[in-house]
Motif scaffolding. Structure first.
Motif: not given
Length: 435
Positions: A320-331, A333-341, A365-373
């Motif tokens: 699983x790459x986590x929930x589908x996103x319709x926008x860029x995650x905030x840092x 949010x990304x860290x929370x999804x990382x901990x969940x997976x 394959x591992x997820x990498x979340x794009x964030x503004x930071x």
């Protein structure tokens, strides 16, 4: 012209080839090297750009399936001449097919070195037409808005037919390499296997068939020392998160004989079964092959007990790459999804380490979340080290300059990045081996 070697059929022992790379150049480079290693071929890189790799390929067995096994390459040209100057119409004319019928031809031009200027493809093409007219020959010049013709243009305009040709010119600061395209990617087949299959699950994420095949090629390639390791088609390939069966369908078409697909979602197992049945009905070679398929609705954590320790040679999977996103995650949010997976990926790696035979390989394959930071990746290396798996550098061969993140290579993590501009979660491809 100074011939690199005599023109010939493209399935030969020694070839100078121009590989036109896919949209993730580092992944394409890694796949080419892995496939050459599996075939026992030696590959010597002459030069590369984000668009094309020029390399000498020598030796190996099974040449007939070499090109078709590559999913990250758009087209391939055999380069048969090198000249110490800019190419002329006569140089191009010498590479056209010797037919008395109307000739269809196009020219693709690219710079192979910094500071080199691509040959003017259209201008050169019209000059060739004039030469042919003077000879009383009828011809049709195929052009496009770009300097390089796409695989679609090459294929639809019959440039690989007996009276067609795509001439490839790779310019250097002191001259140029010339050759003819000998293969284009079967893009229609990939599209049919992607969009035409009866079962798809957009919410769970859909692994593209091309990417699935590239992952399999990485798994079957050279070992961590860079030497060739024979991972034969008789070995078992496992996908413990099989989803809709994309990895299994590509593996079956590649001639792997023992396929095992698992998923804790019963609907995923049903989708995989239906998609493999559909593919088999369309593919006579697959129906005639002797591959075996085992599907299990189980959690990855229970697989070592069910399949047995040390019984699997190759594992290729995308959890699983986590929930589908319709926008860029905030840092945060990304860290929370990382901990969940994290627990799922940690346990999956632990199971893979138990399942693999010595020298076996897992490509995951591992997820990498794009964030503004900046990007937020998962800590794969620490979890792998705890299981005894070692990291494999996908670019552990002589390629200079080394690709960077712009090209899909994350050097600090020894991993590959696959992404599209409109995606908010990137795919990080990690390769591990069991000692």
């Amino acid at each position: 012209m100074d011939l690199v070697k005599p023109a010939r059929s493209y399935y030969t022992v020694h070839m100078t080839l121009a590989f036109f790379l896919g949209h993730t150049p580092a992944l394409s480079l890694a796949e080419i090297h892995a496939v050459c290693a599996r075939r026992g071929s030696r590959i010597a890189v002459q030069a590369w750009t984000p668009e094309v790799l020029l390399a000498d390929v020598e030796g190996g067995e099974g040449e007939e399936g070499f090109f078709s096994s590559l999913a990250g390459v758009v087209k391939i040209a055999e380069m048969t001449a090198r000249i110490p100057r800019a190419p002329t119409a006569d140089d191009v004319r010498a590479l056209l097919p010797p037919t008395s019928r109307k000739i269809f031809f196009g020219i693709s031009s690219s710079a192979l070195q910094p500071g080199a200027r691509p040959a003017p493809a259209k201008k050169l093409g019209f000059a060739v037409k004039e030469v042919l007219e003077e000879e009383g020959r009828s011809s049709r010049l195929v052009t496009s808005r770009e300097d390089t013709l796409s695989a679609v243009v090459v294929n639809t305009n019959k440039l690989l037919s007996e009276r067609g040709a795509e001439i490839v010119i790779l310019s250097t600061r002191g001259g140029a390499f010339l050759g003819r395209t000998v293969w284009v990617q079967p893009y229609d087949d990939y599209a049919a296997r992607d969009m035409g299959r009866p079962q798809r699950d957009a919410r769970a994420g859909m692994l593209p068939p091309k990417l699935a095949r590239m992952l399999i090629n990485l798994a079957l390639g050279a070992d961590g020392s860079g030497s060739a390791r024979a991972r034969t088609p008789a070995g078992a390939l496992l996908d413990p998160f099989c989803g809709s069966g994309t990895i299994l369908q590509e593996a079956s078409l590649m001639g792997l004989h023992r396929l095992i697909g698992c998923d804790r979602d019963g609907q995923a197992i049903k989708r995989t079964h239906m998609n493999l049945q559909w593919l088999s009905s369309l593919t006579p070679a697959m129906r005639a092959s002797n591959f075996s398929l085992t599907l299990k609705c189980v959690d990855v954590r229970t697989l070592p007990a069910q399949l047995g320790a040390g019984t699997i040679e190759v594992i290729v999977t995308e959890p699983s790459l986590g929930p589908p996103l319709t926008r860029m995650a905030q840092p945060d949010e990304a860290r929370r999804m990382r901990e969940e997976l994290h627990g799922l990926y940690r346990d999956a790696l632990h199971a893979c380490a138990q399942l693999l035979a010595p020298g076996g390989r897992v490509v995951m394959v591992w997820p990498v979340w794009r964030t503004p930071q900046g990007n937020v990746p998962m800590d794969a290396e620490a979890d792998a080290a705890a299981t005894g798996l070692r990291v494999v550098d996908p670019l552990n061969f002589a390629v200079n300059p080394l690709p960077d993140e712009r090209h899909g290579f994350w050097a600090a993590r020894r991993s590959l990045l696959y992404q599209r501009e409109d995606q908010f979660v990137m795919r990080e491809i990690r390769i591990f081996e069991k000692a």
